[in-house]
Motif scaffolding. Structure first.
Motif, PDB file in Angstrom:
ATOM      1  N   ALA A  16      62.562  60.461  10.763  1.00 25.54           N
ATOM      2  CA  ALA A  16      61.384  60.036  10.007  1.00 25.54           C
ATOM      3  C   ALA A  16      60.696  61.233   9.354  1.00 25.54           C
ATOM      4  O   ALA A  16      60.260  61.162   8.198  1.00 25.54           O
ATOM      5  N   TYR A  17      60.619  62.327  10.082  1.00 24.22           N
ATOM      6  CA  TYR A  17      59.986  63.549   9.560  1.00 24.22           C
ATOM      7  C   TYR A  17      60.749  64.070   8.337  1.00 24.22           C
ATOM      8  O   TYR A  17      60.168  64.399   7.303  1.00 24.22           O
ATOM      9  N   ALA A  18      62.079  64.105   8.469  1.00 21.92           N
ATOM     10  CA  ALA A  18      62.904  64.591   7.367  1.00 21.92           C
ATOM     11  C   ALA A  18      62.802  63.670   6.160  1.00 21.92           C
ATOM     12  O   ALA A  18      62.733  64.122   5.009  1.00 21.92           O
ATOM     13  N   ALA A  19      62.776  62.352   6.411  1.00 19.02           N
ATOM     14  CA  ALA A  19      62.650  61.393   5.314  1.00 19.02           C
ATOM     15  C   ALA A  19      61.298  61.554   4.612  1.00 19.02           C
ATOM     16  O   ALA A  19      61.206  61.444   3.386  1.00 19.02           O
ATOM     17  N   GLY A  20      60.251  61.823   5.386  1.00 19.79           N
ATOM     18  CA  GLY A  20      58.929  62.038   4.802  1.00 19.79           C
ATOM     19  C   GLY A  20      58.918  63.222   3.862  1.00 19.79           C
ATOM     20  O   GLY A  20      58.315  63.178   2.783  1.00 19.79           O
ATOM     21  N   MET A  21      59.593  64.294   4.244  1.00 15.26           N
ATOM     22  CA  MET A  21      59.662  65.475   3.396  1.00 15.26           C
ATOM     23  C   MET A  21      60.428  65.170   2.106  1.00 15.26           C
ATOM     24  O   MET A  21      60.043  65.607   1.009  1.00 15.26           O
ATOM     25  N   ASP A  22      61.503  64.398   2.229  1.00 11.39           N
ATOM     26  CA  ASP A  22      62.306  64.064   1.055  1.00 11.39           C
ATOM     27  C   ASP A  22      61.522  63.177   0.093  1.00 11.39           C
ATOM     28  O   ASP A  22      61.510  63.408  -1.121  1.00 11.39           O
ATOM     29  N   ILE A  23      60.844  62.156   0.615  1.00 10.81           N
ATOM     30  CA  ILE A  23      60.059  61.260  -0.228  1.00 10.81           C
ATOM     31  C   ILE A  23      58.886  62.003  -0.863  1.00 10.81           C
ATOM     32  O   ILE A  23      58.539  61.764  -2.029  1.00 10.81           O
ATOM     33  N   ALA A  24      58.275  62.913  -0.112  1.00  8.71           N
ATOM     34  CA  ALA A  24      57.165  63.703  -0.661  1.00  8.71           C
ATOM     35  C   ALA A  24      57.618  64.483  -1.887  1.00  8.71           C
ATOM     36  O   ALA A  24      56.903  64.570  -2.897  1.00  8.71           O
ATOM     37  N   MET A  35      56.095  64.012  -5.641  1.00  4.53           N
ATOM     38  CA  MET A  35      55.501  65.158  -6.327  1.00  4.53           C
ATOM     39  C   MET A  35      56.190  65.467  -7.652  1.00  4.53           C
ATOM     40  O   MET A  35      55.533  65.780  -8.649  1.00  4.53           O
ATOM     41  N   GLU A  36      57.535  65.366  -7.659  1.00  6.63           N
ATOM     42  CA  GLU A  36      58.289  65.819  -8.821  1.00  6.63           C
ATOM     43  C   GLU A  36      58.611  64.715  -9.822  1.00  6.63           C
ATOM     44  O   GLU A  36      58.887  64.999 -10.984  1.00  6.63           O
ATOM     45  N   ARG A  37      58.586  63.453  -9.394  1.00  4.26           N
ATOM     46  CA  ARG A  37      58.951  62.362 -10.304  1.00  4.26           C
ATOM     47  C   ARG A  37      57.807  61.383 -10.539  1.00  4.26           C
ATOM     48  O   ARG A  37      57.374  61.182 -11.667  1.00  4.26           O
ATOM     49  N   MET A  38      57.336  60.766  -9.456  1.00  2.00           N
ATOM     50  CA  MET A  38      56.341  59.711  -9.617  1.00  2.00           C
ATOM     51  C   MET A  38      55.016  60.232 -10.162  1.00  2.00           C
ATOM     52  O   MET A  38      54.444  59.652 -11.090  1.00  2.00           O
ATOM     53  N   LEU A  39      54.523  61.310  -9.576  1.00  2.00           N
ATOM     54  CA  LEU A  39      53.232  61.845 -10.010  1.00  2.00           C
ATOM     55  C   LEU A  39      53.231  62.222 -11.495  1.00  2.00           C
ATOM     56  O   LEU A  39      52.323  61.822 -12.222  1.00  2.00           O
ATOM     57  N   PRO A  40      54.231  62.988 -11.974  1.00  2.00           N
ATOM     58  CA  PRO A  40      54.227  63.313 -13.414  1.00  2.00           C
ATOM     59  C   PRO A  40      54.292  62.081 -14.306  1.00  2.00           C
ATOM     60  O   PRO A  40      53.648  62.037 -15.357  1.00  2.00           O
ATOM     61  N   GLU A  41      55.058  61.058 -13.899  1.00  2.00           N
ATOM     62  CA  GLU A  41      55.171  59.850 -14.711  1.00  2.00           C
ATOM     63  C   GLU A  41      53.845  59.106 -14.790  1.00  2.00           C
ATOM     64  O   GLU A  41      53.411  58.688 -15.871  1.00  2.00           O
ATOM     65  N   SER A 101      45.771  64.102  -8.096  1.00  2.00           N
ATOM     66  CA  SER A 101      46.950  64.126  -7.237  1.00  2.00           C
ATOM     67  C   SER A 101      46.614  63.986  -5.747  1.00  2.00           C
ATOM     68  O   SER A 101      47.282  63.246  -5.020  1.00  2.00           O
ATOM     69  N   ALA A 102      45.582  64.686  -5.271  1.00  2.00           N
ATOM     70  CA  ALA A 102      45.250  64.642  -3.846  1.00  2.00           C
ATOM     71  C   ALA A 102      44.895  63.226  -3.401  1.00  2.00           C
ATOM     72  O   ALA A 102      45.266  62.799  -2.298  1.00  2.00           O
ATOM     73  N   LEU A 103      44.202  62.477  -4.260  1.00  2.00           N
ATOM     74  CA  LEU A 103      43.828  61.110  -3.900  1.00  2.00           C
ATOM     75  C   LEU A 103      45.031  60.167  -4.000  1.00  2.00           C
ATOM     76  O   LEU A 103      45.128  59.200  -3.244  1.00  2.00           O
ATOM     77  N   LEU A 104      45.934  60.446  -4.923  1.00  2.00           N
ATOM     78  CA  LEU A 104      47.163  59.648  -4.974  1.00  2.00           C
ATOM     79  C   LEU A 104      47.953  59.825  -3.682  1.00  2.00           C
ATOM     80  O   LEU A 104      48.420  58.849  -3.091  1.00  2.00           O
ATOM     81  N   TYR A 105      48.080  61.070  -3.213  1.00  2.00           N
ATOM     82  CA  TYR A 105      48.794  61.331  -1.956  1.00  2.00           C
ATOM     83  C   TYR A 105      48.087  60.650  -0.777  1.00  2.00           C
ATOM     84  O   TYR A 105      48.736  60.106   0.118  1.00  2.00           O
ATOM     85  N   LYS A 106      46.758  60.677  -0.794  1.00  2.00           N
ATOM     86  CA  LYS A 106      45.986  60.073   0.299  1.00  2.00           C
ATOM     87  C   LYS A 106      46.187  58.567   0.322  1.00  2.00           C
ATOM     88  O   LYS A 106      46.400  57.969   1.387  1.00  2.00           O
ATOM     89  N   GLY A 107      46.137  57.942  -0.845  1.00  2.00           N
ATOM     90  CA  GLY A 107      46.366  56.505  -0.919  1.00  2.00           C
ATOM     91  C   GLY A 107      47.761  56.136  -0.465  1.00  2.00           C
ATOM     92  O   GLY A 107      47.968  55.123   0.217  1.00  2.00           O
ATOM     93  N   PHE A 108      48.736  56.954  -0.822  1.00  2.00           N
ATOM     94  CA  PHE A 108      50.132  56.749  -0.418  1.00  2.00           C
ATOM     95  C   PHE A 108      50.225  56.747   1.112  1.00  2.00           C
ATOM     96  O   PHE A 108      50.822  55.842   1.713  1.00  2.00           O
ATOM     97  N   ALA A 109      49.642  57.762   1.729  1.00  2.00           N
ATOM     98  CA  ALA A 109      49.712  57.887   3.192  1.00  2.00           C
ATOM     99  C   ALA A 109      48.949  56.755   3.879  1.00  2.00           C
ATOM    100  O   ALA A 109      49.431  56.164   4.860  1.00  2.00           O
ATOM    101  N   ASP A 110      47.747  56.426   3.377  1.00  2.00           N
ATOM    102  CA  ASP A 110      46.932  55.379   4.012  1.00  2.00           C
ATOM    103  C   ASP A 110      47.634  54.024   3.959  1.00  2.00           C
ATOM    104  O   ASP A 110      47.546  53.235   4.904  1.00  2.00           O
ATOM    105  N   ALA A 111      48.334  53.755   2.866  1.00  2.00           N
ATOM    106  CA  ALA A 111      49.051  52.480   2.762  1.00  2.00           C
ATOM    107  C   ALA A 111      50.119  52.376   3.839  1.00  2.00           C
ATOM    108  O   ALA A 111      50.294  51.331   4.476  1.00  2.00           O
ATOM    109  N   LEU A 112      50.849  53.470   4.073  1.00  2.81           N
ATOM    110  CA  LEU A 112      51.921  53.461   5.074  1.00  2.81           C
ATOM    111  C   LEU A 112      51.368  53.395   6.493  1.00  2.81           C
ATOM    112  O   LEU A 112      52.027  52.875   7.403  1.00  2.81           O
ATOM    113  N   LEU A 113      50.175  53.940   6.687  1.00  2.00           N
ATOM    114  CA  LEU A 113      49.538  53.901   8.007  1.00  2.00           C
ATOM    115  C   LEU A 113      48.659  52.670   8.184  1.00  2.00           C
ATOM    116  O   LEU A 113      47.961  52.538   9.186  1.00  2.00           O
ATOM    117  N   LYS A 114      48.684  51.767   7.173  1.00  2.00           N
ATOM    118  CA  LYS A 114      47.929  50.505   7.201  1.00  2.00           C
ATOM    119  C   LYS A 114      46.425  50.732   7.353  1.00  2.00           C
ATOM    120  O   LYS A 114      45.740  49.994   8.055  1.00  2.00           O
TER     121      LYS A 114
END
Length: 329
Positions: free
Chosen positions: A100-108, A112-118, A132-145
């Motif tokens: 899970a940790y490794a997958a998190g790093m890969d998705i991050a 960062m490199e594809r979704m955010l620029p688009e 960007s910081a709030l996009l990352y926060k929203g991403f994490a909060d959604a996964l943590l419900k």
């Protein structure tokens, strides 16, 4: 004189001692903590399997460093850190936590490199922008419900609504004048002699009247054409692609062309005046900006229509049979 020399030597000696003592004192204060490096046991290859396995590991790295530098943007100064990450994951094996940790790093990295620029580009020149910081926060909060700010469904709907509203505002800002110029041109053009306006909004003028067959939407046609913007700028022409007509099916081109071609007899040459709704709409295709009305001179040269094979008439077998009878006599 001797006393003076002795005194001078004493001062130099004391100064040297003072300097040495100061250096030792300073050295004690500025102790640099070195990272403890755990030395791995030396590799022992005691069998053929050991040797081939180790050699395989080295072999598969061929081309990896250029890939990491060029495709991943890795600075080779930190290759030891790359190896640490590699070892952390490989030593974790099937540990679900490590996976899970490794997958998190890969998705991050992908975010960062594809979704955010688009997404950032999508909202550029609109009333809103992406933090960007709030996009990352929203991403994490959604996964943590974590629904303390938005519930999942509400966030998705809000984002969709903003996409639509901000795109409309952005398009108005960037291309509103282009859309209005096209509408004005078509309104004035509709009043000119010989111009026919269809219910769809397509306008055309017959330059040469053909008398050949009319293609259907799925038949391959041969066409010569030139395309212009309403300001007269030529953006494309069949002559740019060779000295032969262009071949395609009406179903493969913009709606304005499709409607016109399925009305034109072969041998015709028409001038088409196409509103943006029947052209490329809100798409940006380079020279053709969103909401552009277009003008085309179109000549329908031919249709790739298979010719029916000649069929024998009912009289033919009878005639043949008479000849056969004569030959028997």
């Amino acid at each position: 004189m001797k006393k003076t020399i002795i005194l001078a030597l004493a001062l130099v000696a004391s100064a040297s001692l003072f300097t040495a003592a100061a250096q030792k004192k300073a050295a004690k204060k500025t102790v640099v903590k070195k990272e403890t490096v755990v030395k791995e046991e030396p590799v022992k290859l005691v069998s053929g399997s050991d040797s081939v396995s180790y050699a395989a590991g080295m072999s598969v790295t061929n081309g990896l460093v250029p890939y990491l530098v060029q495709q991943q943007g890795i600075d080779t100064t930190y290759m030891a850190d790359f190896v640490k990450g590699f070892q952390m994951v490989t030593k974790g094996g099937s540990d679900p936590k490590m996976k899970a940790y490794a997958a998190g790093m890969d998705i991050a990295k992908q975010v960062m490199e594809r979704m955010l620029p688009e997404i950032t580009k999508e909202f550029q020149d609109s009333p809103d922008s992406i933090v960007s910081a709030l996009l990352y926060k929203g991403f994490a909060d959604a996964l943590l419900k974590d629904s303390s700010v938005f519930k999942q469904a509400a966030a998705e709907q809000y984002f969709k609504d903003k996409q639509v509203a901000d795109k409309a505002a952005k398009d108005e800002k960037l291309y509103g004048a282009n859309r209005d110029a096209g509408r004005k041109f078509l309104a004035e053009n509709a009043k000119k002699e010989g111009v026919i306006t269809l219910p769809s909004g397509l306008q055309y003028k017959v330059l040469v009247k053909g008398d050949g067959p009319v293609p259907n939407v799925d038949e391959k046609v041969q066409v010569n054409y030139e395309g212009r913007l309403v300001d007269g700028t030529v953006f494309d022409a069949s002559a740019k692609h060779g000295d032969k007509p262009i071949e395609f099916r009406p179903s493969q081109v913009i709606k304005g062309w499709q409607e016109a071609l399925t009305m034109m007899p072969v041998g015709s040459k028409w001038q088409l005046f196409i509103p943006y709704e029947l052209a490329y709409g809100d798409r940006d295709t380079g020279q053709i900006k969103p909401y552009s009305a277009l003008i085309f001179d179109v000549e329908l040269v031919g249709i790739d229509r298979p010719q029916p094979e000649p069929q024998e008439t009912e009289e033919a077998p009878a005639k043949k049979s008479k000849k056969d009878k004569k030959s028997k006599k």
